[in-house]
Design a protein around this motif. Structure first.
Motif: not given
Ligand SMILES: [Zn+2]
Length: 385
Positions: A231-235, A241-244
């Motif tokens: 969930a944290k990664l999704e946030r 959105p541009d970072r890998d």
């Protein structure tokens, strides 16, 4: 004959990929799964025994091997097995290492070879989901009893909540609502006295609040751990959105760097009191009891350039009465005189504090400093940097 096969194995284990444990990366594995075709360390081999029919473990040097088994090891090996069993490991999933807590290693092995969760991404619903609900045993604030509480994690609401299970006629009100961005989860089996014990921390009223939970199922607690990470990664993914993804997946949860009992001198040189210290990166917390919901104090640890440093031995204005194993944490406006129970313990703390002091400051660290800034509830003034 047996020697011939063992000799062949000795060659195979030197091939690329086979020099470390297939499951935790420990160097020089001395065990193998003769059915999966991988080399393992002793710890992971022990856990493979629970897979029964799927994995048969053998010692590379002590057991007898036959030609079919050696051929299988030759034909598969760690690299090929990895391609097959780790095809879809999600970026938020915590891959265990040698020093990782046992429950993480165990569930990694079960997820990988028995439930085939990383072979087929559709099998990750238990943690890669928009909403997760379930029961966990939570320690009451009186620290006496673990009781069942309903936990709900919701990505759309950006919340982790827990509820007391009451009669269904009343609308349940959450006992805590935690922003997913600021929640941390750490496995603390020894502290809780349960192999599947987990500490969840977050900020409440400017202080670090801890919840202590466990489950009777190792899968269940590890699923919750990964549900929080997912969930944290999704946030973060939505925010940046541009970072890998692999970069965003760094530090989704933080293990404590060091924990243990120390003695702390009072601010006006009052006698030493025994306190439980937890070093959570740049945050040093101390507790009356390791299982308290709130620490007695939290100290922000800034960078050496800002005046933070550690000394051992006595400090002029802080008489320790000749006690051994004393060290002092210097912050720009207070000295914390601490005492360990042995030289070994003292060295561990001094080394770790120095390591933190020398780490470059991140934007998150500055945010932390802002949160920890002046507390009226105790005499410690925390420094904003
Ligand atoms: Zn291993």
């Amino acid at each position: 004959m047996a020697d011939k096969y063992r000799q062949a194995l000795g060659q195979i284990i030197r091939e690329p990929g086979n020099g470390v444990c297939a499951d935790c990366g420990t160097e020089h594995p001395s065990w193998a799964s003769s059915t999966i075709g991988i080399f393992l360390c002793q710890d992971c081999a022990g856990m493979h025994r629970a897979l029964n029919s799927i994995s048969r473990v053998k010692s590379v040097t002590l057991d007898n091997w036959d030609s079919d088994q050696v051929e299988l090891m030759q034909g598969i090996g760690n690299s090929r097995a990895k391609e097959r069993y780790e095809m879809n490991v999600p970026p938020f999933y915590r891959r265990p290492q040698k020093e990782s807590v046992e429950v993480l290693k165990k569930e990694w092995i079960f997820a990988k070879y028995q439930r085939l969760e990383f072979t087929d991404a559709d099998k990750q619903d238990a943690y890669n989901c928009a909403k997760k609900e379930g029961l966990l045993l939570k320690l009451g604030r009186d620290r006496k009893l673990f009781q069942q509480r309903k936990f709900v994690l919701s990505r759309p609401e950006n919340k982790l909540q827990y509820f007391v299970i009451e009669d269904s006629s009343k609308k349940p009100r959450p006992k805590a609502e935690i922003d997913l961005d600021e929640v941390n989860a750490v496995f603390v089996p020894e502290k809780i006295g349960h192999p599947y014990g987990m500490q969840i921390t977050f900020y409440k009223d400017g202080s670090t609040r801890s919840l202590f939970v466990h489950s009777e199922s190792s899968k269940d607690i590890v699923d919750w751990y990964h549900a929080i990470r997912a969930a944290k990664l999704e946030r973060r993914r939505i925010a940046f959105p541009d970072r890998d993804l692999d970069t965003l997946a760094e530090d989704l949860t933080r293990d404590f760097m060091l924990e243990g009992w120390l003695y702390k001198m009072g601010p006006r040189n009052e006698p030493f009191k025994r306190r439980w210290f937890t070093l959570d990166k740049r945050k040093l917390m101390y507790y009356e009891d390791p299982l308290n919901a709130f620490p007695k104090g939290e100290i922000f640890i800034g960078h050496r350039d800002a005046g933070y440093h550690v000394t051992t031995g006595t400090t002029e204005d802080k008489p320790t009465g000749g006690s051994p194993f004393c060290f002092t944490l210097h912050t720009p406006d207070r000295k914390f005189v601490l005492k360990a129970e042995s030289k070994e313990e003292m060295d561990k703390w001094v080394d770790m504090l120095n390591k933190v002091i020398d780490m470059p400051l991140t934007p998150q660290d500055s945010k932390l400093a802002a949160i920890l800034v002046p507390k009226k509830s105790n005499s410690i003034r925390l420094i904003k940097r």
